[in-house]
Design a protein around this motif. Structure first.
Motif, PDB file in Angstrom:
ATOM      1  N   VAL A  69       7.005  -5.901   5.117  1.00  0.00           N
ATOM      2  CA  VAL A  69       6.413  -4.770   5.841  1.00  0.00           C
ATOM      3  C   VAL A  69       6.115  -5.253   7.250  1.00  0.00           C
ATOM      4  CG1 VAL A  69       4.467  -3.182   5.984  1.00  0.00           C
ATOM      5  CG2 VAL A  69       5.426  -3.772   3.743  1.00  0.00           C
ATOM      6  N   SER A  77       2.811   4.539  10.409  1.00  0.00           N
ATOM      7  CA  SER A  77       2.329   5.216   9.200  1.00  0.00           C
ATOM      8  C   SER A  77       0.874   5.654   9.295  1.00  0.00           C
ATOM      9  CB  SER A  77       2.505   4.303   7.984  1.00  0.00           C
ATOM     10  OG  SER A  77       3.861   3.968   7.782  1.00  0.00           O
ATOM     11  N   SER A  90       1.940  -4.340  -0.032  1.00  0.00           N
ATOM     12  CA  SER A  90       3.365  -4.162  -0.309  1.00  0.00           C
ATOM     13  C   SER A  90       3.576  -4.257  -1.814  1.00  0.00           C
ATOM     14  CB  SER A  90       4.186  -5.232   0.415  1.00  0.00           C
ATOM     15  OG  SER A  90       5.534  -5.200  -0.011  1.00  0.00           O
ATOM     16  N   PHE A 160       2.421   0.376   0.751  1.00  0.00           N
ATOM     17  CA  PHE A 160       3.845   0.670   0.855  1.00  0.00           C
ATOM     18  C   PHE A 160       4.496   0.348  -0.493  1.00  0.00           C
ATOM     19  CE2 PHE A 160       2.489  -0.028   5.173  1.00  0.00           C
ATOM     20  CZ  PHE A 160       3.163   0.948   5.890  1.00  0.00           C
ATOM     21  N   ILE A 190       2.605   5.055   0.804  1.00  0.00           N
ATOM     22  CA  ILE A 190       3.832   5.460   1.492  1.00  0.00           C
ATOM     23  C   ILE A 190       5.024   5.041   0.640  1.00  0.00           C
ATOM     24  CG2 ILE A 190       5.217   5.257   3.587  1.00  0.00           C
ATOM     25  CD1 ILE A 190       2.493   6.456   4.140  1.00  0.00           C
ATOM     26  N   LEU A 192       8.946   4.231   0.259  1.00  0.00           N
ATOM     27  CA  LEU A 192      10.123   3.864   1.026  1.00  0.00           C
ATOM     28  C   LEU A 192      11.344   4.011   0.112  1.00  0.00           C
ATOM     29  CD1 LEU A 192       8.798   0.705   2.904  1.00  0.00           C
ATOM     30  CD2 LEU A 192       8.834   3.072   3.681  1.00  0.00           C
TER      31      LEU A 192
END
Length: 422
Positions: A69, A77, A90, A160, A190, A192
């Protein structure tokens, strides 16, 4: 070939756990073995067949590894206007190099706290997924706010998530606040990529006397994300805990939120809005346990469901025999925008005391046609008029968010979804 509805599939994950907290992990493993993954007939999961969903989508029952990240990813973000501290993750792993050093707050890894009472608040015997997390989580984050600390800047927990082969992401948090402390957390994830993954999160919150904890949560992940969260808190004498949960997306999301009111003049507030479309499925299970006289709880959840989405609300309030002078309110209101949308709602109230003020209820309906006609008669087109009415419906929950930048961000997301933004 084994499936995820059988116990032996997750046992392989449990056996990969670190050696710390051995007693707590053993207890959790035993709890899981006695429960297994919930199947369709399980009472607590009867409207959310998560066993079947996991079997269909999670091909690799193994811990998801962290990925890179960058600071640019983090910066892009963060929602506009945010002026607070930041803790970055992460796939559930804490990234200190991208996180703030929060003045007056201790932040460390759970693995550094060997005497921590893991599972003493979010007990593994209450939920199979809490048991899986406790038995197999690799590490987590310990956050401690000292006595009398007034943390004016909010703390954003920015996660993330990206997993290949449907791997398992298992965040774990222990958050504690000393007597008379005050702090606000914002929890945002978030996604991905569009790969399916499973998030199994556990958060234990321990407040002291006269603390004020606020925990705001936004779920707006990939349509392929499957998530189960267990958030539980102990609320002591003269203390106040406020939760606001906003669910906008996900394949199947299960939110377990429990408040234990353990002291007189304690107050627990639970608010939520679920705004669903497509085939999203969100299941909110809440529990408030009144154990002591002179305590108060307030609960309001609202749902707007379109397309083939499905919502579930099961709210339980327990008033124990000694909890006289309890004041408890619970309400769940829903609007269905499609004939194919489904809501299963079950507010529950169990009272063993006789000197209390308690109420609960639910509503399910459609938009008010007279109000819609009124707006159209004044020059507002039907789409905007519909959006404005729906936004007004959701606004009662949004106004419970005291952190302005986050409230504005959520407000914008909801307005855009509803088409009410001019």
């Amino acid at each position: 070939m084994s499936t995820l509805t059988k116990q032996d599939t997750f046992i392989g994950l449990l056996d990969t756990a670190p050696n710390n907290f051995s007693a707590a992990r053993t207890l959790a493993k035993e709890s899981y073995l006695s429960q297994g993954i919930p199947v369709a007939k399980a009472e607590e999961y009867k409207f959310s067949n998560i066993g079947k969903k996991l079997e269909q989508n999670i091909s690799n029952v193994a811990p998801a590894q962290p990925f890179e990240v960058t600071s640019e990813m983090v910066h892009s973000s963060i929602f506009a206007g945010y002026e607070g501290d930041l803790l970055v993750f992460s796939n559930g792993k804490f990234l200190p190099q991208l996180s703030s050093k929060i003045e007056g707050v201790e932040v460390s890894l759970i693995s550094e706290k060997n005497d921590l009472a893991i599972g003493s608040i979010a007990k593994p015997e209450k939920d199979a997924f809490a048991a899986i997390n406790q038995a197999s989580f690799e590490d987590g984050l310990f956050i401690s706010v000292p006595k009398k600390a007034q943390i004016e800047r909010p703390i954003l927990l920015l996660s993330f998530n990206q997993a290949n082969g449907g791997q398992v992401i298992q965040p774990r948090f222990w958050i504690e606040a000393g007597d008379f402390a005050e702090v606000t957390f914002i929890d945002q994830s978030i996604s991905l990529g569009d790969n399916s993954y499973f998030v199994n999160k556990v958060i234990e919150l321990k407040g002291g006397v006269n603390t004020h904890l606020k925990y705001y949560r936004l779920q707006n992940e990939s349509k392929s994300a499957i998530e189960v969260s267990n958030i539980e808190t102990d609320v002591q004498k003269d203390a106040r805990f406020t939760s606001v949960n906003i669910s906008l997306s996900g394949d199947l999301v299960r939110n377990n939120l429990s408040l234990n009111l353990l002291g007189s003049n304690s107050e627990g507030n639970m608010y939520g809005i679920y705004l669903l479309n497509g085939k999203s499925h969100v299941d909110n299970h809440t529990n408030v346990d009144h154990t002591i006289p002179h305590a108060e709880s307030n609960e309001l959840y609202k749902g707007i469901l379109a397309d083939q989405s499905r919502g579930v609300f099961n709210g339980k309030i327990f008033v124990r025999q000694d909890a006289q002078k309890t004041n408890a309110f619970q309400q769940n209101n829903n609007i269905l925008l499609s004939e194919d949308a489904i809501i299963n709602t079950k507010p529950q109230l169990e009272i063993w005391a006789d000197d209390v003020k308690c109420s609960h209820g639910c509503t399910v309906g459609q938009l008010d046609e007279e109000a819609l006609f009124y707006l159209q008669a004044r020059g507002i087109d039907k789409t905007q008029a519909k959006g404005l009415l729906l936004y007004a419906f959701a606004g009662e929950v949004l106004e419970k968010i005291e952190e302005e930048s986050f409230r504005v961000y959520c407000d914008t997301l909801i307005q855009e979804r509803l088409g009410s933004k001019f």
